[in-house]
Design a protein around this motif. Structure first.
Motif, PDB file in Angstrom:
ATOM      1  N   ASN A 569      84.399   0.275  50.197  1.00  0.00           N
ATOM      2  CA  ASN A 569      85.373   0.188  49.105  1.00  0.00           C
ATOM      3  C   ASN A 569      84.680   0.349  47.759  1.00  0.00           C
ATOM      4  O   ASN A 569      84.174  -0.628  47.186  1.00  0.00           O
ATOM      5  CB  ASN A 569      86.111  -1.149  49.174  1.00  0.00           C
ATOM      6  CG  ASN A 569      87.172  -1.281  48.085  1.00  0.00           C
ATOM      7  OD1 ASN A 569      87.557  -0.289  47.456  1.00  0.00           O
ATOM      8  ND2 ASN A 569      87.626  -2.498  47.863  1.00  0.00           N
ATOM      9  N   ASN A 571      85.942   0.633  44.949  1.00  0.00           N
ATOM     10  CA  ASN A 571      86.631  -0.071  43.875  1.00  0.00           C
ATOM     11  C   ASN A 571      86.039  -1.454  43.619  1.00  0.00           C
ATOM     12  O   ASN A 571      86.161  -1.995  42.523  1.00  0.00           O
ATOM     13  CB  ASN A 571      88.123  -0.196  44.206  1.00  0.00           C
ATOM     14  CG  ASN A 571      88.807   1.163  44.248  1.00  0.00           C
ATOM     15  OD1 ASN A 571      88.456   2.068  43.490  1.00  0.00           O
ATOM     16  ND2 ASN A 571      89.764   1.312  45.156  1.00  0.00           N
ATOM     17  N   ASP A 572      85.420  -2.026  44.636  1.00  0.00           N
ATOM     18  CA  ASP A 572      84.752  -3.319  44.462  1.00  0.00           C
ATOM     19  C   ASP A 572      83.336  -3.047  43.973  1.00  0.00           C
ATOM     20  O   ASP A 572      82.397  -2.955  44.746  1.00  0.00           O
ATOM     21  CB  ASP A 572      84.737  -4.083  45.787  1.00  0.00           C
ATOM     22  CG  ASP A 572      84.228  -5.512  45.634  1.00  0.00           C
ATOM     23  OD1 ASP A 572      83.744  -5.851  44.530  1.00  0.00           O
ATOM     24  OD2 ASP A 572      84.313  -6.273  46.607  1.00  0.00           O
ATOM     25  N   THR A 573      83.222  -2.911  42.680  1.00  0.00           N
ATOM     26  CA  THR A 573      81.946  -2.461  42.095  1.00  0.00           C
ATOM     27  C   THR A 573      80.828  -3.470  42.285  1.00  0.00           C
ATOM     28  O   THR A 573      79.650  -3.095  42.263  1.00  0.00           O
ATOM     29  CB  THR A 573      82.131  -2.181  40.602  1.00  0.00           C
ATOM     30  OG1 THR A 573      82.631  -3.367  39.962  1.00  0.00           O
ATOM     31  CG2 THR A 573      83.122  -1.050  40.384  1.00  0.00           C
TER      32      THR A 573
END
Length: 601
Positions: A569, A571-573
């Motif tokens: 993912n 988006n989960d930096t």
């Protein structure tokens, strides 16, 4: 697919008993051999073939095919105990058939609800099932293991170990879904998630629709709460002091009170003792009575106490004669008057002398005037002016002295005790007020979790900087493992107040492992230890559920990490990374490659 060679009618295809020459249904003599699934034949026919194969095992006890066939037939009849016995004997004689291990595991379930099975039984079932999977991978093997993960571990709130149910399901979809009805027949599956997996694999449901149906129930209930929670629990850069406050006042303080059955002793109000007024009055009465008794004894025995009766008033002798004459029925004659005058005068002189002597020899204690006709009478009480009288006076008043002393001591002691108790109870109230204020102002659990989650990625950076390592020069992914723990010297509130971590890096010629700790309520990392193993010295890389070991280095793997890197993912930096991993399998794969490359060199 489990198969058994049986006799069938060539015309109507009905299964026949062993040794039959004529079909009992259509009366034809066209008997042929056919392979059938022994779990799906009629129970009456199954009984006949059990007798048939039982004779075979008597002729040859090591006939594994006969033992295996009997196990399947007993499983068909749901005689699980005999099925287990025959499967176990078949495994002992021929331990290389994956299906035997699978059916043995299925028979151990015994048609029961997986959720209610004992932990030891689950361990045995998993052991034989995993053995079957290690020999050959089939859809039914994986689906039974999925059922165990969901219906036993997840349903009982236990930690799911090894591959997750989702991972196994993704694997199962790649294989042909044969004989899955056997699992549903001999294992009572209740979990909706497991049943959905069976429906998807069997083509009875669409995976997207199933996931949407599961998610809708959660989304309706959680959407509003999640939005509000995210708004309320915004990230806060907590100071070390705030983090320490979180652990010091982690749990709601206990309110002090008087519930002696519920509260710990240190939180109990002390009860103030009352003043023993009735007790002291009762003892005073007894003391006075004792004093009177002593007074009577001393008076009767004339020990130190003197008593005198005298008259009082300022009358002259003539006035006393006139008063006396008024009482008589006739007046005094001259001679009688002279005689009475001299007598009264002498009596007065004598009385005065006796009074003077009494007063001179006694310490006057009390004077009591008479009443009525005796109003001119005076009783005088006194102690003799002798050294022995001091002893008798002490004896007389000793009970009163003791009562006064004990009463003063007791009352002053009670007053001090009441003051100390009031101070103690006030201290409890003040401490509770302070602790409740600190509890209400401490960071929330979510704020602490957010802080820890944001801080954890910086640990690997700090280790790289401390050891002078450039990540772009490494040969493979960096492994980061972390777990909560408590320092021994910290109190009970400090559970999970520390993070112990391992950073393993793949360098040109060797693997380096750094171990250290981080006290969550401090800003600096502890100085840890470093280990090194050269690829050329590593004989093998071993990975179990609990450890990853290579060379002389062993890394303990926690059940659940504090922070895990992932590459799914973007988006989960914070946790997304293509260079770092918290999956020991990924790290093992890269390490195996490097070790093998050095062996080839």
């Amino acid at each position: 697919m489990a198969e058994l060679e049986i006799l069938v009618c060539g015309g109507c295809r009905a299964p026949l008993k062993p040794g039959s020459l004529v079909c009992s249904r259509c009366k034809t003599q066209n008997v042929i051999k056919s392979k059938r699934n022994p779990l799906k034949i009629d129970s009456n026919i199954a009984k006949e073939y059990i007798d048939f194969y039982s004779e075979k095992t008597k002729e040859n006890p090591k006939d594994t095919n006969a033992l295996y066939a009997m196990g399947l037939l007993y499983l068909n009849m749901k005689n699980y105990e005999l099925a287990q016995r025959n499967f176990k004997e078949a495994i002992d004689l021929s331990p290389l058939d994956a299906d035997v291990y699978y059916y043995y595991a299925l028979s151990l379930i015994g048609g029961k609800n997986l959720k209610t099975l004992d932990g030891k039984d689950i361990d045995r079932i998993e052991e034989y099932l995993k053995t079957a999977i290690s020999m050959e991978t089939k859809c039914k093997y994986l689906m039974l293991l999925i059922a165990i993960k969901n219906d036993y571990y997840a349903a009982n709130g236990l930690r799911v170990r090894g591959d997750s149910a989702d991972d196994l399901f993704n694997m199962a979809k790649d294989y042909l879904p044969e004989d899955l009805d056997e699992i549903l027949e001999h294992a009572a599956i209740r979990e909706k998630r497991t049943l959905n997996c069976f429906d998807i694999v069997l083509g009875r449901a669409n995976e997207v629709d199933t996931n949407r149906e599961e998610d809708d129930d959660d989304d309706e209930d959680d959407d509003e709460d999640t939005d509000q929670e995210e708004e309320d629990e915004a990230y806060v850069d907590l100071t070390a002091e705030q983090r320490k406050q979180f652990f010091d006042y982690r749990f709601k303080p206990i309110k002090p009170g008087t519930d002696y059955n519920r509260l710990p002793p240190e939180y109990l109000y002390l009860k103030k003792p009352g003043y023993p007024i009735v007790n002291r009055i009762w003892k005073l009465i007894l003391t006075v009575l004792l004093t009177l008794v002593l007074y009577v004894i001393l008076t009767v025995a004339k020990l130190g106490i003197g008593e005198m009766e005298t008259t009082i008033g300022n009358k002259t002798v003539a006035e006393m004669l006139s008063e006396y004459e008024s009482i008589r029925s006739k007046p005094f004659t001259k001679k009688e008057r002279e005689i009475e005058y001299k007598k009264t005068y002498n009596d007065s002189i004598e009385q005065a002398r006796e009074d003077s002597v009494f007063y001179a020899k006694h310490f006057i204690l009390a004077k009591v005037e008479g009443k009525g006709k005796d109003k001119n009478q005076l009783s005088v009480l006194g102690f003799k002016k002798e050294w022995q009288s001091l002893i008798w006076a002490l004896v007389l008043f000793l009970p009163l002295i003791i009562w006064i002393w004990t009463t003063i001591s007791r009352l002053s002691g009670i007053a001090k005790e009441r003051s100390d108790i009031a101070a103690h109870n006030k201290m409890l109230n003040d401490n509770y007020a302070y602790e409740i204020e600190m509890y209400n102002t401490k960071p929330t659990n979510r704020q602490m979790e957010n802080f820890i989650f944001r801080y954890m990625p910086t640990i690997v950076d700090a280790e790289f900087e401390y050891h002078g390592i450039h990540e772009e020069d490494l040969e493979g992914k960096t492994l980061f493992i972390s777990d909560y723990f408590k320092y021994a010297e910290d109190g009970e509130n400090y559970a999970d107040s520390g993070v112990e971590y391992v950073v393993a890096i793949l360098e040109d010629t060797h693997v380096s492992v750094f171990r250290s700790d981080w006290r969550i309520y401090e800003d600096k990392l502890e100085v840890g230890e470093a280990e090194t193993a050269f690829y050329s010295d590593i004989k093998s890389v071993r990975l179990t559920e609990d450890t990853l070991s290579f060379g002389d280095i062993s890394i303990n793997l926690p059940d659940e990490s504090v922070f895990e890197y992932q590459n799914q993912n973007p988006n989960d930096t914070l946790s997304y990374s293509t260079d770092r991993t918290s999956d020991p399998r990924e790290f093992k794969h890269a390490l195996d490659k490097l070790v093998n490359s050095f062996k080839n060199k």
